[in-house]
Design a protein around this motif. Structure first.
Motif, short mmCIF file in Angstrom:
data_model
loop_
_atom_site.label_atom_id
_atom_site.label_comp_id
_atom_site.label_asym_id
_atom_site.label_seq_id
_atom_site.Cartn_x
_atom_site.Cartn_y
_atom_site.Cartn_z
N MET A 11 0.84 -1.18 0.00
CA MET A 11 0.00 0.00 0.00
C MET A 11 0.88 1.25 0.00
SD MET A 11 -3.17 0.99 2.49
CE MET A 11 -2.34 1.15 4.03
N ASN A 12 0.54 2.20 -0.86
CA ASN A 12 1.30 3.43 -0.98
C ASN A 12 1.11 4.29 0.27
OD1 ASN A 12 2.75 5.57 -1.90
ND2 ASN A 12 1.49 5.93 -3.71
N LYS A 13 2.22 4.78 0.84
CA LYS A 13 2.15 5.59 2.05
C LYS A 13 2.21 7.08 1.74
CE LYS A 13 3.77 2.63 5.64
NZ LYS A 13 4.55 2.66 6.86
N THR A 14 2.15 7.46 0.48
CA THR A 14 2.24 8.87 0.12
C THR A 14 1.04 9.29 -0.71
OG1 THR A 14 3.48 8.44 -1.91
CG2 THR A 14 4.76 8.78 0.10
N PHE A 15 0.86 10.60 -0.83
CA PHE A 15 -0.19 11.15 -1.67
C PHE A 15 0.31 12.44 -2.31
CE2 PHE A 15 -0.76 12.72 2.62
CZ PHE A 15 -0.99 14.09 2.46
N GLN A 16 -0.30 12.85 -3.38
CA GLN A 16 0.05 14.07 -4.10
C GLN A 16 -0.50 15.28 -3.35
OE1 GLN A 16 1.92 14.53 -6.87
NE2 GLN A 16 1.57 16.75 -6.84
N LEU A 17 0.34 16.32 -3.20
CA LEU A 17 -0.10 17.57 -2.58
C LEU A 17 0.17 18.73 -3.51
CD1 LEU A 17 -1.14 19.30 -0.22
CD2 LEU A 17 1.21 19.36 0.65
N ASP A 18 -0.87 19.49 -3.80
CA ASP A 18 -0.75 20.72 -4.57
C ASP A 18 -1.36 21.85 -3.77
OD1 ASP A 18 0.39 19.63 -7.03
OD2 ASP A 18 -1.55 18.66 -7.29
N ILE A 19 -0.67 23.00 -3.77
CA ILE A 19 -1.15 24.19 -3.08
C ILE A 19 -1.38 25.26 -4.13
CG2 ILE A 19 -0.66 25.91 -1.30
CD1 ILE A 19 1.36 23.86 -0.09
N SER A 42 -1.95 9.14 3.68
CA SER A 42 -2.37 8.45 2.47
C SER A 42 -3.73 7.76 2.66
CB SER A 42 -1.32 7.41 2.10
OG SER A 42 -1.72 6.65 1.00
N ARG A 43 -4.56 7.81 1.64
CA ARG A 43 -5.86 7.15 1.58
C ARG A 43 -6.86 7.70 2.60
NH1 ARG A 43 -5.94 3.19 -1.88
NH2 ARG A 43 -7.50 1.90 -0.87
N HIS A 44 -6.72 8.97 2.92
CA HIS A 44 -7.64 9.65 3.84
C HIS A 44 -9.03 9.67 3.21
CE1 HIS A 44 -9.41 12.92 6.19
NE2 HIS A 44 -8.39 12.83 7.03
N VAL A 45 -10.04 9.66 4.02
CA VAL A 45 -11.41 9.75 3.53
C VAL A 45 -11.59 11.10 2.82
CG1 VAL A 45 -12.35 10.71 5.67
CG2 VAL A 45 -13.83 9.40 4.15
N ASP A 72 -9.21 20.31 -0.27
CA ASP A 72 -9.99 19.32 -1.00
C ASP A 72 -9.22 18.01 -0.89
OD1 ASP A 72 -11.60 17.84 -2.67
OD2 ASP A 72 -11.15 18.99 -4.48
N ILE A 73 -9.73 17.11 -0.05
CA ILE A 73 -9.02 15.87 0.27
C ILE A 73 -9.68 14.72 -0.47
CG2 ILE A 73 -8.32 14.30 2.11
CD1 ILE A 73 -8.62 16.79 4.01
N ARG A 74 -8.87 13.99 -1.23
CA ARG A 74 -9.33 12.80 -1.96
C ARG A 74 -8.35 11.67 -1.63
NH1 ARG A 74 -13.51 14.53 -5.76
NH2 ARG A 74 -13.63 16.75 -5.26
N GLN A 75 -8.74 10.45 -1.89
CA GLN A 75 -7.84 9.33 -1.60
C GLN A 75 -6.53 9.43 -2.38
OE1 GLN A 75 -9.50 5.43 -1.74
NE2 GLN A 75 -10.82 5.80 0.01
N GLU A 76 -6.59 9.96 -3.60
CA GLU A 76 -5.38 10.03 -4.42
C GLU A 76 -4.52 11.27 -4.16
OE1 GLU A 76 -8.82 11.82 -6.66
OE2 GLU A 76 -8.52 9.95 -5.58
N GLY A 77 -5.07 12.26 -3.44
CA GLY A 77 -4.27 13.45 -3.18
C GLY A 77 -5.05 14.56 -2.53
N VAL A 78 -4.33 15.64 -2.24
CA VAL A 78 -4.92 16.80 -1.57
C VAL A 78 -4.59 18.05 -2.38
CG1 VAL A 78 -4.89 18.23 0.52
CG2 VAL A 78 -4.72 15.74 0.71
#
Length: 140
Positions: free
Chosen positions: A1-9, A37-40, A71-77
């Protein structure tokens, strides 16, 4: 399982792509919140405060913000913010000057009290976050 997610500001004038991150902590109007990662999925209103990012390399980066939305999604924020400044890029003297002006405006009965309080909170936040970069305050 991936422990990271994409973050854009995203601000009205720029986009910062932090790439893959392990953890994000940000100020909401209800207090601090954290994302891994994988936050609701959710949308959260941001407040004045510190955005703290932990990169997948372990590096920690702090930003000052004056509010916006997450804006939080499973694939990124995606953080949609009014403004954002990296701690190391904040002009501390300018921030301290803004704090002094805001404190002066609080005492002026001709000034809008609510605006003066918001300006003071923004200025204090910038001063505090800039001190993280120069090591004069302990990192939280």
């Amino acid at each position: 399982m991936n422990k990271t997610f994409q973050l854009d500001i995203i601000t009205p004038t720029s986009t910062i792509s932090e790439g893959q991150v392990e953890y994000l902590r940000a100020p909401s109007v209800d207090g601090l919140f954290g994302v891994q990662s994988r936050h609701v999925s959710s949308i959260i209103t941001l407040d004045i405060g510190e955005i703290k990012v932990t990169k997948d390399s372990g590096e920690q980066i702090s930003y000052s913000t004056s509010g916006g939305y997450a804006d939080i999604r499973q694939e990124g924020v995606v953080l949609l913010v009014e403004n954002v400044e990296k701690a190391s890029e904040i002009d501390t003297k300018r921030a301290m000057g803004a704090q002094e002006r805001a404190e002066k405006n609080l005492k002026d009965p001709e000034k809008n009290l609510k605006r003066a309080i918001i300006a003071l909170n923004k200025a204090k936040n910038r001063v505090r976050i800039s001190s993280l970069a120069d090591g004069s305050l302990p990192k939280s």
